[in-house]
Each structure stands twice: as structure tokens, then as C-alpha cells.
Design an enzyme around this catalytic site. Sequence first.
Site, PDB file in Angstrom:
ATOM      1  N   GLY A  98      44.528  21.088  60.818  1.00  0.00           N
ATOM      2  CA  GLY A  98      44.860  21.643  62.125  1.00  0.00           C
ATOM      3  C   GLY A  98      44.710  20.586  63.190  1.00  0.00           C
ATOM      4  O   GLY A  98      44.360  19.441  62.914  1.00  0.00           O
TER       5      GLY A  98
ATOM      6  N   ASP B 168      32.690  23.839  75.087  1.00  0.00           N
ATOM      7  CA  ASP B 168      33.990  24.315  74.613  1.00  0.00           C
ATOM      8  C   ASP B 168      33.807  25.332  73.493  1.00  0.00           C
ATOM      9  O   ASP B 168      34.444  25.268  72.451  1.00  0.00           O
ATOM     10  CB  ASP B 168      34.850  23.136  74.158  1.00  0.00           C
ATOM     11  CG  ASP B 168      36.318  23.525  74.019  1.00  0.00           C
ATOM     12  OD1 ASP B 168      36.708  24.573  74.574  1.00  0.00           O
ATOM     13  OD2 ASP B 168      37.071  22.796  73.348  1.00  0.00           O
TER      14      ASP B 168
END
Length: 830
Positions: free
Chosen positions: A521, A639
Amino acid sequence: MDIFASVFLSSSLLVFSFVSSDAVDSITQSQSLSDSKNTTLVSKNGRFALGFFSPGNSNNRYLGIWYNNIPVKTVVWVANRLDPIPDSSGLFMVNSIGSPVLLSSNKAVHWSANSTKQARNPIVQLLDSGNLVLREENEDNYLWQSFDYPSDTWLPGMKIGWDLRTGLERRLTEWKSLDDPSPGEMSWGMELHNFPDLVMMKGSQKYMRSVPWNGDSFGGIYEFQGTLVYYNFTFVSNKYELYFIYELINNSAIIRAVLNQSMYMGYVWVGEKEGWSMYLNSPKDKCDVYNLCGAYGNCIISESPICQCLEGFKPVSLETWDPDEWSRGCIRSTQLSCQDKDKIRFVKFAGLKLPATTYSWLNVSMNLEECRVKCLNNCSCTAYANSDMKDGGSGCAIWFNDLTDIRQLEANSNRQDLYIRMSASEQEVKNKQKTKVVVIVVVAIAIVFGVLMIPYCIWKRSNFRGEDLISFDFSNRATQRGLINKKRTGKGRNNEMELPLFSFSSVSIATNYFSATNKLGEGGFGPVYKGSLLNGQLVAVKRLSRKSGQGWEELKNEAMLIAKLQHNNLVKLLGCCIERDEKILIYEYLPNKSLDYFLFDPIRHGIKDWATRTHIIEGIVQGLLYLHQYSRLQIIHRDLKASNILLDKDMNPKISDFGLARIFCGNGSQATNRIVGTYGYMSPEYAMEGLFSVKSDVFSFGVLLLEILSGKKNTGFYESDSINLIGYAWNLWKSNRSLELMDPILGDTPPTNVFLSYINIALLCLQENAVDRPTISDVISMFNKDPALLPSPKKPAFSFGRGMEDLGSSKRNPEICSLNDMPVSILEAR
Ligand SMILES: *[C@@H]1O[C@H](CO)[C@@H](O)[C@H](O)[C@H]1NC(C)=O
Ligand SMILES: *[C@@H]1O[C@H](CO)[C@@H](O)[C@H](O)[C@H]1NC(C)=O
Ligand SMILES: *[C@@H]1O[C@H](CO)[C@@H](O)[C@H](O)[C@H]1NC(C)=O
Ligand SMILES: *[C@@H]1O[C@H](CO)[C@@H](O)[C@H](O)[C@H]1NC(C)=O
Ligand SMILES: *[C@@H]1O[C@H](CO)[C@@H](O)[C@H](O)[C@H]1NC(C)=O
Ligand SMILES: *[C@@H]1O[C@H](CO)[C@@H](O)[C@H](O)[C@H]1NC(C)=O
Ligand SMILES: *[C@@H]1O[C@H](CO)[C@@H](O)[C@H](O)[C@H]1NC(C)=O
């Protein structure tokens, strides 16, 4: 003076009759077409017309052929491409020696056709195919035909290729511009050998190529999408001719192919729409550019970088390896030995565009096995394939030299497998390495146990030699220790643990040269690949984007820091690699993907039971608690989001990407003008003013918690007048309808008060004012509290985000330091 002009002059006393405006399809020697009288030839059943026209905005006059039966003027052929007539004095006729000529007022010859022999009673006729032919009045064979001299358009029935007897080549050349039909740089035609590609040339450079016709398709190139019902293709290769032709099966179809300055296009006329519809265009993407990835490179359009090496090949030079500069291509990972045929095997590659056939050989009567033997017996043969796929595969094509201009085709678009010559010893090498691995593993265990206490990631620039480092770089352990000792004394570092250092070449090999198939990914900080160490251990390789402005020294420090954080709910950092521009972190591999994959994927919806969800929530909280409070230094994630929660095979959550914000945006101060984070998860003070603290992580956790409870994404969630999931949850909370938030796919519904307490906690985490939010340890105690004792949340910060502009005048203008999968740039104040 030109011979034709003189012939014309000597015969100029002949009286020509102009063809009348009644459409005729031919002229004889005594007739002519005149521009000033606006006369044309129209083919027998009205499909094409020949006459004078001005292209685009030009006032120049040209003699050309266009469709006569459609309302859009579409010119398919031009006679005097190079020599336009400036006025309407043009005259087209057959001169006294039987050649069609185009003259203008001063009797200058602007164009002439050279017939193969002089005709006694010549006739020039426009056929319904769009072909303008010269023939003897009562004979059928053509002395000249416009189909032999194509302009930019390929019509059905027209040959593209070679007449080997006369050397005549028929190829398309683009119009220079819409106003100028003279030949431009781009041309499209067939190579001259018996297994030819169709090649688009820009000047003398190849620009794009097809693959040879394989009997029923162009092997995945030029996809025709249904138009084949209108026509069939034929490839002819014999002693006399080498060409390609397509013919209409359904004569009422109107089809043409045309070349312009940038592409080759197929069009079909759609009567109902009164327009041309493009059914084919080429090149269709960057991978169609000729030999973009170099020899043995495979262009994969869905990848980044789009150039990869074929399996068993590696970039030409690891030293100067640059994913953006691929034209140098790839070389074999293991060299071929030609003499020993036992050491040669052929590896089948499916779904590739066949390589350029400039150096190839063909025998249509051989089968695949004969083909293999033929290739095996010639040292310069690099690959073979069936040449014809019509009846399940026949014929033999063999490639010499390096294989170039390869790309990955869409699945199932080409059944023509390519067999590439490889060294059989690769397998043996692997087997040998396996025994080495045992030794390495033993050494590794010894080292890990021995040196665990000293995290240290070494910069080993001077030791790097791409070729000789095959695996986990334990070979130079002794030297490295030497280095450590030196550095330790030199820089006064103490009590440090060694973080395994991987060489770039070993990481490359582990990930199959960062191949597309290994890619897991694209994270916020760069792509992630699955890798396999020589001992078989699977790893996740995060290749940090080069945008990180950090040098190796800082990254090394950060990596060491991160490596020190060890907790059951954190993804484990196993090692790193820092070489030149490359900054790579090697993590443990988790097979179950990330939380968002389960929560939001409409098909999977993997987590149906409440117990698993609470288990995940608890794990995340524990991981965060460790980052915030119990690790030696406080790490603010910055994050936190569903895609950063990875799941192991038992669905234990593991937080990933922690510490990376420090690498990318620096650590230190608690106010930053560099933002890393994801839209939808960022607390307002962080998004607006760059202020981050443990409370901004708590805010992100609140979002995550709502998402886990509801199975809905915060961003992209719109219901009634709520602007996002947070707003929606708040509105439900205020009207005591919070149960409606529960993910409907949950198999076992939790007790109402438990669910409500989870929502309550989430809303507390989401409160607008950071000081009002609980710390993560508060959150833990809340989970254990009697729901009735939880404080009520104040209004959450849900109005920022989409409505951000309204809050407009933020004092700071946070600089975006790393783009995540959501565009953070919209947060920039105006
Ligand atoms: C020329 O003839 C075509 C059809 O025969 C007609 O459509 C066109 O208007 C004419 N042009 C002039 C300038 O007479
Ligand atoms: C016809 O032949 C003449 C003389 O060989 C040559 O100059 C001219 O270009 C030829 N025309 C065409 C259309 O091939
Ligand atoms: C293609 O179609 C044309 C027209 O129907 C026919 O004459 C020709 O034989 C066909 N060619 C092939 C290879 O089927
Ligand atoms: C031929 O093409 C025309 C126009 O596309 C279509 O209307 C017609 O049905 C086709 N005929 C056959 C036999 O396929
Ligand atoms: C060629 O034609 C295509 C399709 O009409 C168009 O998109 C493209 O811009 C053209 N190329 C040039 C250089 O004009
Ligand atoms: C092509 O293959 C056939 C069958 O193996 C063989 O008889 C023939 O000689 C070959 N032709 C050439 C040119 O090698
Ligand atoms: C191998 O093929 C090349 C290219 O066709 C040819 O020149 C050479 O003679 C062949 N070698 C053998 C041993 O057949």
C-alpha cells in the site's frame, strides 16, 4: 522543366471538357476537374468524393478525397500535400501520357501520379472504398492507386506495409497541423522483417509500437472493443508482399484510422449522433511510450515507479539506481552460462506485451516444443513464444538480443506467453543460500541476544557494495562493532542497543526490487512493500518518501528512538536502511491489514462481534498510553487513524507510523508550523495553529472510537445537516438517540449503557477545548467506571474541517510537511 508540364504544354491544344456537376465517378483523358467550377468526382454509391478543398483556416487549395455521405467534412487523402495551390485555378486531369496531374493557372504541376506503364485509354476513377485508381478503360488492374500513397488515414481495404518487388512502402504520415496537410514528423508503418511490429515513428525515433499480429489480435495492444464485428484483419507475409489490411464485413459501417501529431486513433461513424466516435487510441498511457523502462524492464501503469524489473532481473546498476531514470533497464540477477544447457531453463511470463521484434526469427510451422529446442540451441536466443494464437497457439518466434519495450497488460488481454531464457542455477543458488541462512539465523539470534541492549543504527556508507550484499547484513558485523566502539568513544554514546542495519541491496532483493506485486500500500510517508528475508521471515518495508528533508544522522536517531519503543500494541521496528537518498524502515509484517480495511470496506465488514471491537479499542488505548506515558520519552503520534491501526492474525491491534511525524516534521517544540496528519482526525488546535500535544492524539482517538462504534468514516459521512460523523454523533447525543449510531452489522449488540458510555467517552475526547479532553489514562479509568458517573461532554469540535474556511483567519499558516492520503493542503489558511 518537369516532364509532365512539358507534356501538358505540348498537348495543351487539346480541348478539355469539364465534368458536369452531375456526379460522375471517373474522368478520361479528355475531361478534367476544375476548382473554379466546383466540380467533383463522387464514387458510385456516393460514399466518397474527390475535389478541391481548403483545410482548417487555410486559404490554400488542395485536391483531396473526403466522405461524401456524412455531414462532417472528413478528408481521408490529399494529393498535393507538399505543394498547395494558392488560388482556385486548380485543374485535375489525365495528361497525354496517361498520368493524373494537378495543374494551376500558370500551368505549374503541383502533383502528378506515376503510372507503372503508359495507358492507351486511361481512366481515373474514384471507388466506393475511397481509392482513386488509374486503369486502362476496359481492364481491371490498376496502373496507379491512391491507396499506395496514404496520407494520414487508413481506410478499410488499404494495405499498410511493403511491396517487396518494387520496394514501395505504404505508411501513414500525420498532417503537420489542421491547416496544413503536409507530412509532419509522426509516421506509422510496418517494420521490414518477417515478424514485424507496427511502429509509430517520430522522425527517426521509435515512439510507440504494437506487437506482431498473432492471428487474432495484436496481443493486448490496440484493443478494439467490439468494432471487430465490422471488419476483419489480415496479415500477409510472403515473397512478394508484407502488409496488413483490414476489410469491412458490414459494408454499411463507416470506419477509419488516423494518425495525428500525438496518436493513432480508430474512429467509427455513429449515424444517430452524426459524429465520429473514437474506439481506439494509441499510445493510451505512458507505458506505451517506446521502451520506457529499458531492457528487461516491465512498465506497470498502476505502479509507482511504473518501471519494474522482470522477475529474475535487477536494475542495471544499484549504485546509481534511480526509479525515475529507467531507460538503462535491467540485467539478469544471475548471469547466463551458455555452454551448459542443463543450467538453462525457460521461465514463462504471462500477460506481457511481447518484446520488440527487431531482432527476431519466425517459423510458422514449428510448435512450442520445437521452438524451445531451437532457442536452447542458440546462445544468442533470449526468449521464444508462439507466433500465432488463432487455434490455441502455433508457430515459433524467437528473440535475439536484449528484450525491450515490455509492459504489463491488462489481465487476460494477451494469452501469448513469453518464455525467457534464465539461468537454472538460480534455484540452486537459493538452495545453497538456505543452508547459509541457518548459519545466519544462529548468528542473528546470538547477536540479537548479545547486543539487544545497545540500540544503534549504523551508517555504513563506506561499506556498501550493492553486489556482494545479499541478505541481512550480518557479514560485516565485526567491523560494524568496531565502528560502534569507535563512534562510542568518539561521540560519547553509551548504553546503546544496535538496530539491525539492512543494506539497500538486501532490501531490494527482499522486496523483489520493490516490485508491484510486493507492494502492500501507500502510506502517508511513502509506499510499503512486503518483503521476505532469506530466513523466510516476512517483513513490511516502508520506503520513506524523499521529501523528508532529514539527513541520515537524524533519521538514524529517530529510528533508534522508535526501535526502543516496544509494546504489544505497537508495530515492531526490526531495522532500517539509510543509503544516499533512500530511507527505509523495516517492520514486522502483519497479515491482517489495517483496521479501516475491516471497518469501512462495504464487502468485508469483518468485525461483527462486539468483543473483538472492544478488544481492539482496548489495545489502541494501551498502545497510546505507552506512547504518551510509559515510554522513556513521550511520543505524540500526530497521525492516529484507522489505517494506522494494523491487526495481527489474532486481531490484536498494533499502532503503526508512530514517531514518523518526528522524522518528517521535527520534534522538539509543541507548536509547529509543519503539519502532519489526516483531515478528519486532526484536532482543531493542531489543524489550525499547528499546536500539538497528547490531547491532539486524544482527539484523533475520539474520532477513531466513533468510527469503530458506528462502522462509519468520519470524513465522507453526511447525514441530514450534520457536517460529519462527529456532528452527527453530537446531534444524536443531544436528542438521546445515540443508540442509532451503533453499527448495524454488529452481530451481538452490547448492553445499552455500555454502548452509551463508549459514545460518551468518545465525545469527551472530541471536545473543542484541548484542556477539557481527558488524558489517555483518564480514558482507561473511564472505561472501567460506572457509566452513570461519566461527565457530560461539551460541544465537540465538529464544525471545523469542511467548514474550515469560515474559521478563516487563523494566526498561523501551517506548512504541510507531508501529504497524507487525504489532502491536508485544504487546511492552509487563505
Ligand atoms: C460546390 O459544390 C458542393 C456540392 O456539389 C456545394 O455543396 C458547395 O456549396 C459548392 N461550393 C461553391 C463555392 O459553389
Ligand atoms: C513521379 O515520378 C517523378 C519522376 O521520377 C518524381 O519526381 C515524382 O515525385 C513522382 N511522383 C509521385 C507522386 O510519386
Ligand atoms: C475479410 O472480409 C472480407 C470481406 O467480407 C473477405 O473478402 C475476406 O476474405 C475476409 N478475410 C478473412 C481473413 O477472413
Ligand atoms: C451493419 O452496420 C449497420 C450500421 O452500423 C447496422 O445497422 C446493421 O445492423 C449492420 N448489419 C449487420 C448484418 O451486422
Ligand atoms: C490528436 O487527436 C486527439 C484526439 O482528437 C487529440 O486529443 C490530440 O490532442 C491530438 N493531438 C494533437 C497534437 O493535436
Ligand atoms: C520451419 O519448421 C519446419 C518444421 O519444423 C521445418 O520443416 C522447416 O524447415 C523450418 N523452416 C525454416 C526456415 O527453418
Ligand atoms: C543464432 O542465431 C543468430 C541470429 O539469427 C545467428 O546469426 C547464429 O548463426 C545462430 N547461431 C547458431 C549456433 O545457430
